[in-house]
Design an enzyme around this catalytic site. Structure first.
Site, short mmCIF file in Angstrom:
data_model
loop_
_atom_site.label_atom_id
_atom_site.label_comp_id
_atom_site.label_asym_id
_atom_site.label_seq_id
_atom_site.Cartn_x
_atom_site.Cartn_y
_atom_site.Cartn_z
N TYR A 55 -2.24 -0.96 11.02
CA TYR A 55 -2.52 -1.53 9.70
C TYR A 55 -1.37 -1.23 8.73
O TYR A 55 -0.82 -2.11 8.08
CB TYR A 55 -3.85 -0.99 9.12
CG TYR A 55 -3.93 -1.24 7.64
CD1 TYR A 55 -4.11 -2.53 7.15
CD2 TYR A 55 -3.75 -0.20 6.71
CE1 TYR A 55 -4.11 -2.78 5.78
CE2 TYR A 55 -3.76 -0.44 5.35
CZ TYR A 55 -3.94 -1.73 4.89
OH TYR A 55 -3.92 -1.98 3.54
N SER A 65 0.83 -1.20 0.00
CA SER A 65 0.00 0.00 0.00
C SER A 65 0.86 1.25 0.00
O SER A 65 1.97 1.25 0.56
CB SER A 65 -0.86 -0.03 1.27
OG SER A 65 -1.48 1.21 1.47
N LYS A 91 1.80 -3.65 6.63
CA LYS A 91 2.22 -3.65 5.22
C LYS A 91 3.73 -3.45 5.13
O LYS A 91 4.43 -4.13 4.40
CB LYS A 91 1.49 -2.55 4.43
CG LYS A 91 0.00 -2.80 4.29
CD LYS A 91 -0.26 -4.00 3.41
CE LYS A 91 -1.66 -4.51 3.53
NZ LYS A 91 -1.92 -5.79 2.90
P1 NAD Z 1 -11.12 -6.82 1.37
O1 NAD Z 1 -11.34 -6.79 2.84
O2 NAD Z 1 -12.28 -6.58 0.49
O3 NAD Z 1 -10.44 -8.19 0.94
C1 NAD Z 1 -9.57 -8.90 1.79
C2 NAD Z 1 -10.10 -10.33 1.84
O4 NAD Z 1 -9.21 -11.10 2.68
C3 NAD Z 1 -11.49 -10.42 2.45
O5 NAD Z 1 -12.33 -11.14 1.57
C4 NAD Z 1 -11.27 -11.20 3.75
O6 NAD Z 1 -12.37 -12.03 4.05
C5 NAD Z 1 -10.01 -11.96 3.47
N1 NAD Z 1 -9.21 -12.31 4.65
C6 NAD Z 1 -8.81 -11.48 5.66
N2 NAD Z 1 -8.07 -12.17 6.54
C7 NAD Z 1 -7.99 -13.46 6.08
C8 NAD Z 1 -7.38 -14.63 6.56
N3 NAD Z 1 -6.70 -14.64 7.72
N4 NAD Z 1 -7.49 -15.77 5.84
C9 NAD Z 1 -8.18 -15.78 4.68
N5 NAD Z 1 -8.80 -14.70 4.18
C10 NAD Z 1 -8.70 -13.54 4.88
O7 NAD Z 1 -9.95 -5.76 1.07
P2 NAD Z 1 -9.41 -5.23 -0.32
O8 NAD Z 1 -9.72 -3.78 -0.40
O9 NAD Z 1 -9.80 -6.13 -1.42
O10 NAD Z 1 -7.85 -5.34 -0.05
C11 NAD Z 1 -7.09 -6.46 -0.49
C12 NAD Z 1 -5.65 -6.28 -0.03
O11 NAD Z 1 -5.15 -5.06 -0.57
C13 NAD Z 1 -5.51 -6.17 1.48
O12 NAD Z 1 -4.32 -6.82 1.87
C14 NAD Z 1 -5.38 -4.69 1.71
O13 NAD Z 1 -4.67 -4.39 2.88
C15 NAD Z 1 -4.63 -4.25 0.46
N6 NAD Z 1 -4.84 -2.84 0.12
C16 NAD Z 1 -6.11 -2.34 0.02
C17 NAD Z 1 -6.31 -1.00 -0.28
C18 NAD Z 1 -7.69 -0.42 -0.33
O14 NAD Z 1 -7.83 0.81 -0.20
N7 NAD Z 1 -8.74 -1.20 -0.57
C19 NAD Z 1 -5.21 -0.17 -0.51
C20 NAD Z 1 -3.92 -0.72 -0.42
C21 NAD Z 1 -3.75 -2.06 -0.09
C1 WQD Z 2 -9.51 9.79 0.98
C2 WQD Z 2 -9.68 11.28 1.20
C3 WQD Z 2 -10.01 11.87 3.51
C4 WQD Z 2 -13.90 9.89 3.95
C5 WQD Z 2 -7.06 4.80 3.33
C6 WQD Z 2 -6.03 4.09 4.17
C7 WQD Z 2 -4.90 3.61 3.31
C8 WQD Z 2 -5.41 2.83 2.10
C9 WQD Z 2 -6.59 3.41 1.43
C10 WQD Z 2 -5.02 0.49 2.34
C11 WQD Z 2 -8.94 11.81 2.42
C12 WQD Z 2 -11.24 12.20 2.70
C13 WQD Z 2 -12.71 10.37 3.45
C14 WQD Z 2 -14.93 10.82 4.31
C15 WQD Z 2 -13.50 12.62 3.59
N1 WQD Z 2 -5.78 1.50 2.40
N2 WQD Z 2 -12.50 11.70 3.27
N3 WQD Z 2 -14.68 12.15 4.08
O1 WQD Z 2 -7.23 7.89 3.92
O2 WQD Z 2 -6.27 8.11 1.58
O3 WQD Z 2 -6.44 5.89 2.65
O4 WQD Z 2 -7.57 3.87 2.38
O5 WQD Z 2 -3.86 0.35 2.35
O6 WQD Z 2 -4.07 2.84 4.14
O7 WQD Z 2 -5.53 5.00 5.14
O8 WQD Z 2 -8.49 6.98 1.89
O9 WQD Z 2 -10.83 6.99 1.15
O10 WQD Z 2 -10.33 7.11 3.63
O11 WQD Z 2 -9.81 9.08 2.18
O12 WQD Z 2 -13.33 13.83 3.44
O13 WQD Z 2 -16.01 10.46 4.78
O14 WQD Z 2 -11.06 11.54 1.47
O15 WQD Z 2 -9.77 12.83 4.50
O16 WQD Z 2 -8.48 13.09 2.12
P1 WQD Z 2 -7.07 7.33 2.57
P2 WQD Z 2 -9.94 7.47 2.23
#
Ligand code: NAD
Ligand code: WQD
Length: 339
Positions: A151, A126, A155
C-alpha cells in the site's frame, strides 16, 4: 478560476468531507467512485449537509471509457484524486490488487486527463512514504521510499510517476499532499469513517469499543522509545484535512506549473495512551484497554513539520484532539441510531 472539480473516491471518508468543503467554498464537485469502500447514500448525506447534490458517477478509474464520459459531460478544471485501496494488511496479502487498482488506476486517470487537456491534479499521498523517519518532526525534505508494505509503495510509486509526468509536460500543476493520521467526522454526524469488519486504525477501533461492539482496545506495544512507551502519531481532524485540499487548489489556481509537496498534519504527536485519555474524557468514563504485543510494521513515532503548508498554502489545522474524539464518537453514535 477553477469551478468544476472532479473528485475521484469522493464518497469515501476523506473525499466526502472534501466534497462538502468544495461546495461550501463555491466549487462544483463531480464525484467518481466505484463504491468498493463506500456507499452511494453518502451523496444524499452531502446534500443534507450542504443543500447541494453533487453529480455522482459510480465508475471505476481503471475504466477509461467511463472516465471519458465524465470528462465529455463536464468541463473539468482540476482533479482531486482520492480513489484508492488503503488497507495495509490486505495489501501485503494481495499486492497485485493494490498495484492494479492504485497505480494502473492513476495512470489511466492521467491518460484521460491529458486527452481532455486537464492538467491540474491534487493527489492523496501519505506520511507512509517517509517509512520510519530518521528525524521528527518530518519535513517534506525527508527521505522517502522506505515503505514496508505494498500500500505504502503505491503512494511512493505514484508520487514518482506524477513527477515524471510533470518532467514530460511542464504545463501540469500537481500537488502531492502527504496526510498524517486523519480522524474525526463531520460534526453533523452524517459522514465519517465506517470501516467494514474489524477496524485496523486506532480511532474506529476505539469508537467501536466505546459503543460496546468490542470489549477493549488492544494497545499495540508499550515499550517504544516514546514518552509513555506507546506509538506516537500526528492525528488530524478530517475536516481540517479536507480544507487543506481547498488551499491546495487555490495554490494550483494561482501558481501554475510544478509539483508541489506538502505535509498535512498538526505538528503535534500524541501517543495511543494520550488518545485513550482524551477519548475517555469525552466519553465520561474510562475506555477499557489492554497492553498487547507490538503490531508488525509499526514505527514508534511519526509527526509532521507543518510549516511549509502554513507558509505556502495558508493551511493550519485548528481542531484539537478532544474535538477529534468528540466528533468521532458522535458519528459512531449516529451510526448506532440508524441500525
Ligand atoms: P476510503 O476508502 O474511505 O475512500 C477511498 C474511496 O475510493 C472509496 O470510496 C472507494 O470506493 C474508492 N475507490 C477505490 N478504488 C477505486 C477505483 N478503482 N475507482 C473508483 N473509486 C475507487 O479512504 P480514505 O481514508 O478516504 O482515503 C482517501 C485517499 O487518501 C486514499 O487514496 C488513501 O490511500 C489516502 N490516505 C488515507 C489515509 C487514511 O488514514 N485514511 C492516510 C493517508 C492517505
Ligand atoms: C495508530 C497508532 C498503532 C490500532 C495507518 C497506515 C498509514 C496511514 C494511516 C494511509 C499506532 C496503534 C492501532 C489498535 C493500537 N494510512 N493502534 N491499537 O499505523 O499510524 O497508519 O493508517 O496512508 O499508511 O499504516 O495508524 O490508526 O493504525 O495506528 O494500539 O487497535 O495506534 O500501533 O501506534 P498508523 P493506526
Amino acid at each position: 478560476m477553477y469551478k468544476n472539480i472532479l473528485v475521484t473516491g469522493g464518497t469515501g471518508y476523506i473525499g466526502s468531507h472534501t466534497v462538502v468543503e468544495l461546495i461550501t467554498a463555491g466549487y462544483t464537485p463531480i464525484i467518481v467512485d466505484n463504491l468498493s469502500n463506500s456507499k452511494a447514500d453518502v451523496v444524499d448525506r452531502i446534500e443534507k449537509i450542504t443543500g447541494v447534490r453533487p453529480a455522482f458517477y459510480p465508475y471505476d478509474i481503471n475504466d477509461a471509457e467511463s472516465l471519458r464520459k465524465v470528462f465529455s459531460s463536464h468541463k473539468i478544471d482540476s482533479v482531486i484524486h482520492f480513489a484508492g485501496l488503503k488497507a495495509v494488511g490486505e495489501s501485503v496479502a494481495l499486492p497485485l490488487k493494490y498495484y492494479r487498482n492504485n497505480i494502473t488506476g492513476t495512470v489511466t486517470l492521467i491518460e484521460v486527463m491529458k486527452e481532455y487537456q486537464v492538467k491540474s491534479l491534487v493527489f492523496s499521498s501519505s506520511a507512509t512514504v517517509y517509512g520510519d523517519p530518521e528525524v521528527v518532526p518530518i519535513t517534506e525534505e525527508a527521505k522517502v521510499g522506505g515503505c514496508t508494505n505494498p500500500y505504502g509503495k503505491t503512494k511512493y510509486f505514484i508520487e514518482e510517476i506524477l513527477k515524471d509526468v510533470y518532467v514530460s509536460d511542464n504545463s501540469f500543476d500537481i500537488a502531492l499532499l502527504r496526510y498524517f493520521n486523519p480522524v474525526g467526522a463531520h460534526e453533523s454526524g452524517l459522514i465519517g469513517e465506517n470501516p467494514n469488519g474489524i477496524p485496523n486504525n486506532l480511532m474506529p477501533y476505539i469508537t467501536q469499543v466505546a459503543i460496546g461492539k468490542r470489549p477493549h482496545l488492544n494497545v499495540f506495544g508499550n515499550d517504544y522509545d516514546t514518552h509513555d512507551g506507546t506509538g506516537v502519531r500526528d492525528y488530524i481532524h478530517v475536516v481540517d484535512l479536507a480544507k487543506g485540499h481547498i488551499c491546495a487548489l487555490k495554490k494550483l489556481e494561482k501558481e501554475a506549473n510544478g509539483v508541489f509537496i506538502y505535509n498535512l498534519g498538526t505538528g503535534k504527536g500524541y501517543s495511543v495512551l494520550d488518545m485513550v485519555k482524551a477519548f475517555s474524557k469525552v466519553l465520561g468514563r474510562p475506555l477499557p484497554y489492554q497492553i498487547a504485543p507490538r503490531r508488525a510494521g509499526d514505527i514508534a513515532t511519526c509527526y509532521a513539520d507543518p510549516t511549509l503548508a502554513e507558509k505556502e498554502l495558508g493551511f493550519k489545522a485548528v481542531y484539537d484532539l478532544e474535538k477529534m474524539c468528540a466528533d468521532s464518537w458522535h458519528f459512531q453514535q449516529c451510526l448506532k441510531d440508524e441500525e
